[in-house]
Design an enzyme around this catalytic site. Sequence first.
Site, PDB file in Angstrom:
ATOM      1  N   HIS A 127       0.883  -1.374  -0.255  1.00  6.43           N
ATOM      2  CA  HIS A 127       0.061   0.057   0.141  1.00  6.43           C
ATOM      3  C   HIS A 127       0.835   1.291   0.095  1.00  6.43           C
ATOM      4  O   HIS A 127       0.680   2.032  -0.811  1.00  6.43           O
ATOM      5  CB  HIS A 127      -1.087   0.022   1.109  1.00  6.43           C
ATOM      6  N   GLU A 128       1.790   1.573   0.981  1.00  6.09           N
ATOM      7  CA  GLU A 128       2.798   2.462   0.872  1.00  6.09           C
ATOM      8  C   GLU A 128       3.450   2.622  -0.408  1.00  6.09           C
ATOM      9  O   GLU A 128       3.715   3.739  -0.617  1.00  6.09           O
ATOM     10  CB  GLU A 128       3.560   2.387   2.268  1.00  6.09           C
TER      11      GLU A 128
ATOM     12  N   HIS B 124       1.478   4.156  -3.233  1.00  4.48           N
ATOM     13  CA  HIS B 124       1.463   5.987  -2.932  1.00  4.48           C
ATOM     14  C   HIS B 124       2.521   6.246  -3.894  1.00  4.48           C
ATOM     15  O   HIS B 124       2.253   7.428  -4.469  1.00  4.48           O
ATOM     16  CB  HIS B 124       1.573   6.180  -1.557  1.00  4.48           C
TER      17      HIS B 124
ATOM     18  N   GLU C  20      -6.063   6.852  -1.154  1.00  2.00           N
ATOM     19  CA  GLU C  20      -5.792   5.546  -0.213  1.00  2.00           C
ATOM     20  C   GLU C  20      -6.417   4.502  -0.919  1.00  2.00           C
ATOM     21  O   GLU C  20      -5.953   3.422  -0.597  1.00  2.00           O
ATOM     22  CB  GLU C  20      -6.554   5.894   1.214  1.00  2.00           C
TER      23      GLU C  20
END
Length: 296
Positions: free
Chosen positions: A146-147, A150, A207
């Site tokens: 997920h990070e 980004h 997100e």
Amino acid sequence: MKLTLIKVAIGSLLAVSGLAMAQGDAQQDGVKVGEMSVFRKFVGSGALEGQAAQQYLQTMQQAQQQNALAPANNPQVLRLRAIAAKLIPYSLRWNERSKEWKWQVNLIGSKQINAYCMPGGKIAFYTGILESLKLTDDEVAIVMGHEIAHALREHGAERAGKTMAANLGVKALELFASVKGYDPSLAGTVGGGIAKVGMLKFSRDDETEADVVGLDIAARAGYDPRAGVALWQKMDMASKGAPPQWLSTHPAGTDRIAEIRRHLPEVMPLYAHAKGIDLKSIAAYQTNDKSIAPVR
């Protein structure tokens, strides 16, 4: 007068968001998301990555001075770097620039339940997220994916570009109000309030996109994407009293779980392929918290 100003403000901000949504869908196996936002082009990605590298270095130096930076031989650091080594090769397809990034992974001693990946592949985890949530390797991979997503999707540059556009919109609204004989201060207040709520929505969209792209990366690397469901159940238990979704930069945990489940049919075949097993023979995902039901 107030209604007229609000209509103008909403019209300006809808035009901004419409420009972002006008990007086409990328066709690919696994998950499908739109093209990266045009707003990221308002700021230089290279410059942002350089700034991020400096900030990351300063953060690590500060952590080291406080004896909070875990050494390279720390078992959790070794674990995080091993997981990153599996994820990164499957991340590169999402952003050509990432092939040139100097990836780093570090662990900071802090009770914060947090992790991030800065532009340029600078990853940091806090011991709080590992210890408080007792993350399994699959769950760490979901967080890390997920990070990383980004950074790959250049959400930092996108947010900076959208902020610039929103500020220009507010200035234009103030000028319009002045020409029409309205109070420009009132116009700026109305436009600024609408822009703030709009930017929260932009952040929630980022997100959600990071969740989806992160699932794809983790699954290709051989980590069970269903761990995302258990992860957010753990996160919900640890974040009681969070603000309502419409006033938060993060979607509600229940919404994230629903979105993850919606994309499981796209990513589970990737996971099965990575593990070299038949999709139908995969057992339910069971996390280490027995209060959380197996995820099928």
